[in-house]
Design a protein around this motif. Structure first.
Motif, short mmCIF file in Angstrom:
data_model
loop_
_atom_site.label_atom_id
_atom_site.label_comp_id
_atom_site.label_asym_id
_atom_site.label_seq_id
_atom_site.Cartn_x
_atom_site.Cartn_y
_atom_site.Cartn_z
N ARG A 1 1.38 -1.08 -0.10
CA ARG A 1 0.23 0.10 -0.11
C ARG A 1 0.56 1.14 -0.33
O ARG A 1 1.73 1.08 0.67
N ASP A 2 0.54 2.62 -1.14
CA ASP A 2 1.73 2.93 -0.94
C ASP A 2 0.78 4.78 -0.26
O ASP A 2 -0.60 5.53 -1.17
N GLU A 3 0.78 4.33 0.99
CA GLU A 3 0.05 5.14 1.97
C GLU A 3 1.33 5.41 2.71
O GLU A 3 2.40 5.76 2.98
N ASP A 4 0.82 7.08 3.59
CA ASP A 4 1.87 7.61 4.81
C ASP A 4 1.95 6.51 5.47
O ASP A 4 1.31 5.72 5.61
N LEU A 5 3.06 6.62 6.35
CA LEU A 5 3.70 5.58 7.49
C LEU A 5 3.52 6.34 9.27
O LEU A 5 3.41 7.58 9.53
N ARG A 6 3.52 4.79 9.80
CA ARG A 6 2.97 5.59 10.68
C ARG A 6 4.46 3.76 12.18
O ARG A 6 4.63 3.06 10.58
N ALA A 7 4.28 4.14 13.15
CA ALA A 7 5.04 3.00 13.96
C ALA A 7 4.67 1.61 13.74
O ALA A 7 5.21 0.53 13.32
N ASP A 8 3.07 1.46 13.39
CA ASP A 8 2.15 -0.61 12.94
C ASP A 8 2.09 -0.27 10.98
O ASP A 8 1.34 -0.49 11.12
N ARG A 9 2.61 0.98 10.62
CA ARG A 9 2.34 1.31 9.31
C ARG A 9 3.40 0.75 8.09
O ARG A 9 5.07 1.23 7.93
N GLN A 10 3.95 -0.01 7.50
CA GLN A 10 5.17 -0.19 6.27
C GLN A 10 3.86 -0.17 5.05
O GLN A 10 3.05 -1.07 4.54
N PRO B 1 13.21 -3.63 7.02
CA PRO B 1 11.60 -2.60 7.13
C PRO B 1 12.09 -1.76 6.27
O PRO B 1 13.50 -1.04 6.43
N LYS B 2 11.72 -0.81 6.01
CA LYS B 2 11.31 0.77 5.48
C LYS B 2 11.43 1.30 6.68
O LYS B 2 10.63 1.43 7.23
N ASN B 3 11.95 2.66 6.96
CA ASN B 3 11.99 3.53 7.75
C ASN B 3 10.79 4.60 7.01
O ASN B 3 9.47 3.98 6.56
#
Length: 600
Positions: A224-233, A562-564
């Motif tokens: 998913r091409d979306e904004d990231l956060r601590a529980d999302r990649q 993971p990605k940052n």
């Protein structure tokens, strides 16, 4: 671990029963210590540590060589197992009663000076990501990755025992409306056309039910091409499940057993089942969230009966106009600091609060400190105190507005108060919960169009289909269900639509006309014409479950590479620029222009 040509035991397998035996170990130098010319090293592999000693009186040449060993050198050690001297045992190690007296030491590879020490936590996450292969050598990360393996293996075993078949679905597919942006892949052999990476295998797993496989699962990669956060990649893994001839309770019972197995494998704890259930409406009313953390109170309370005829005009007119007045009693939080109050107002504003600050009443030294208090009649004051259980040291927050605003704002405030008060600090509680009966549709505030709350293949509750036919879309509930743990959504699913006409009707409500239906979903609608069984399923977020099992706060800690937080892999420098020739071969030209630095 099976012995091989390099070693006879791993570094956590040497015990007292091996005393007197010659063994060969391989691993990394975890640390080296010079005790008056006698060198001790801790040799580490993924299983643990063994102490190795180099004694000059037994092998002077080897002891001299040991002085040049450096942390993270890769060694092959051969030697005799001996008991440690009395008083030097290490009860914290499984190998703490013994040591290896080295007779041979082969340096398999020398290590340069490391960019950071592996025995310390590093606050610079980008540095950890750049040298992730070193970061993964650390004990905590090693444990996290192995825990993930254990729970994944437990999931496979549980689903296999339940008759589910693991099937892989395509990675290159067509774009689908799953709620986030797709990653697109140009198709060189079909100029001007694109594949999309799957946000989920949704349509494929439904087609497998049409194909008669009946019970499918997959450890599925999703994008998913979306904004990231601590529980999302941008790329993540889910345990994808679909079954035919089932109802909601069948899926719920299966998933409860699955999660019990996974948490047992990862934590050793027995999780009680069945899990509690709560409707979406109740969850939003009480917690302002469809994934509530029930480990603490501070619940949202409806105050309409208290303030319906209030002398405080804002509360009274809000209720008269169909709005709500809701409150949270933050027990024992009257000592809130100015900085904390500012932060709570920021949170409320971000969640949609239009006024400058939250209305509140603080109870200190027997006084009700608030500009509001004087507007309340005596019976209102007593009714409020009784309903909220207000007492000395409490801090009560109010919000007056629409139901959705109250849920969003007070729900966020509730969570932030819990963080400030550290209500879950050191908690070991695992509060699983099912949230059921979600709305099927929601109205977009900007376009006023209707969108699917879960996805467009979700079945409306049978008793609510007449409401959809009548155009009362806001009242239609879905056969949808989410499983929640401690404020995190572990997974969600639904019973699917399996009839062509009902699926086409829902598409039309969502503004997808017949031409678009045929273009985007023709294969699915065609499949439903040929005998699709009733079916449904659920997808669990494997990364998120691994994070919670491991006691981490970010899924990056349980993903190997993971990605940052900017979606970049600093280790491999991806994403990266592509040269013009390569882009030309796939008929792509970038319109992005680098910003020129401003002149000094």
């Amino acid at each position: 671990m099976i012995p091989n040509a390099y070693r006879s035991l791993h570094c956590n397998a040497v015990r007292s029963e091996h005393i007197g035996q010659n063994v060969t170990l391989c691993g990394w130098v975890n640390s080296a210590r010079d005790h008056g010319g006698v060198i001790f090293i801790d040799l580490r592999d993924r299983e643990g540590l063994t102490q190795v000693v180099f004694r000059p009186e037994e092998n002077a040449e080897l002891a001299a060589q040991s002085h040049h060993l450096r942390d993270e050198d890769v060694l092959q050690i051969t030697g005799k197992v001996a008991a440690r001297l009395k008083g030097t045992e290490n009860a914290k190690l499984g190998t703490g009663d013994v040591e290896i007296v080295a007779s041979e030491c082969k340096v398999l590879n020398k290590a340069d000076v490391l960019p950071f020490q592996l025995d310390r936590e590093l606050s610079n996450e980008d540095m950890r990501m750049k040298y992730r292969y070193l970061d993964l050598r650390r004990e905590r990360m090693n444990r996290n990755i192995r825990t993930r393996h254990k729970i994944t293996n437990a999931a496979r075993n549980h689903l296999d025992a339940a008759g589910f078949i693991e099937v892989e679905t395509p990675i290159l597919s067509n774009p689908t409306p799953e709620g986030a942006r797709d990653f697109l892949v140009p198709a060189r052999l079909n100029p001007g056309k694109f594949y999309a990476l799957p946000q989920a295998p949704q349509q494929y797993k439904q087609l497998m039910m049409v194909a008669g496989l009946e019970r499918y699962f997959q450890i599925a990669r999703c994008f998913r091409d979306e904004d990231l956060r601590a529980d999302r990649q941008p790329e993540f893994t889910q345990i994808d499940i679909e079954a035919s001839f089932i109802q909601r309770d069948d899926i719920v019972n299966l998933v409860e057993g699955l999660l019990v197995s996974m948490f047992k494998a990862g934590t050793g704890r027995d999780i009680p089942a069945p899990f509690p259930r709560m409707t979406y409406q109740e969850a939003m009313d009480r917690y302002g969230s469809d994934k509530p953390d029930t480990r603490y109170g501070n619940e949202i309370v409806d105050m309409a009966d208290v303030f319906a005829n209030s002398g405080f005009k804002i509360f009274r007119t809000t209720i008269e106009n169909g709005g709500v007045v809701r409150a949270i009693n933050a027990k024992g939080f009257a000592g809130i600091t100015t900085g904390q109050m500012i932060r709570l107002n920021e949170i409320a504003t971000q969640a949609g609060m239009k006024v400058k600050q939250l209305a509140f009443i603080k109870i200190e030294n027997g006084e009700y400190k608030s500009p509001l208090w004087k507007f309340f009649a005596g019976e209102e004051q007593q009714a409020m105190i009784q309903k909220l259980g207000a007492e000395e040291g409490d801090l009560i927050f109010f919000y007056a507005g629409t139901w959705q605003e109250a849920c969003d704002i007070l729900g966020r405030v509730r969570v932030e108060i819990a963080n400030m008060m550290q209500l879950t600090k050191d908690s070991t509680a695992l509060n699983f919960l099912w949230v059921v009966d979600f709305p099927l549709l929601a109205q977009d505030a900007e376009t006023q169009s209707w969108v699917a709350v879960h996805h467009p293949f979700t079945r409306p509750k049978t008793e609510d289909i007449p409401l959809m036919e009548a155009g009362e879309y806001a009242k239609v509930r879905a056969e949808a269900y989410d499983v929640v743990l401690n404020g995190y959504e572990l997974g969600g699913g639904s019973i699917r639509i399996h009839e062509k006409d009902l699926q086409a009707k829902l598409f039309s409500v969502l503004g997808v006309n017949e031409e678009e239906q045929a273009h985007k979903f023709g294969h699915l609608l065609d499949a439903f014409r040929f005998g699709a069984p009733p079916h449904g399923g659920l997808a669990l977020g494997l990364d998120r479950i691994a994070m919670l099992v491991s006691g981490e706060d970010s899924i990056r800690e349980v993903i190997a590479f993971p990605k940052n937080n900017k979606g970049s892999d600093l280790m491999t420098d991806s994403p990266t620029q592509i040269d013009f020739k390569t882009l030309r071969e796939i008929y792509i030209q970038s319109t992005y222009k680098e910003k020129k630095p401003e002149a000094a």
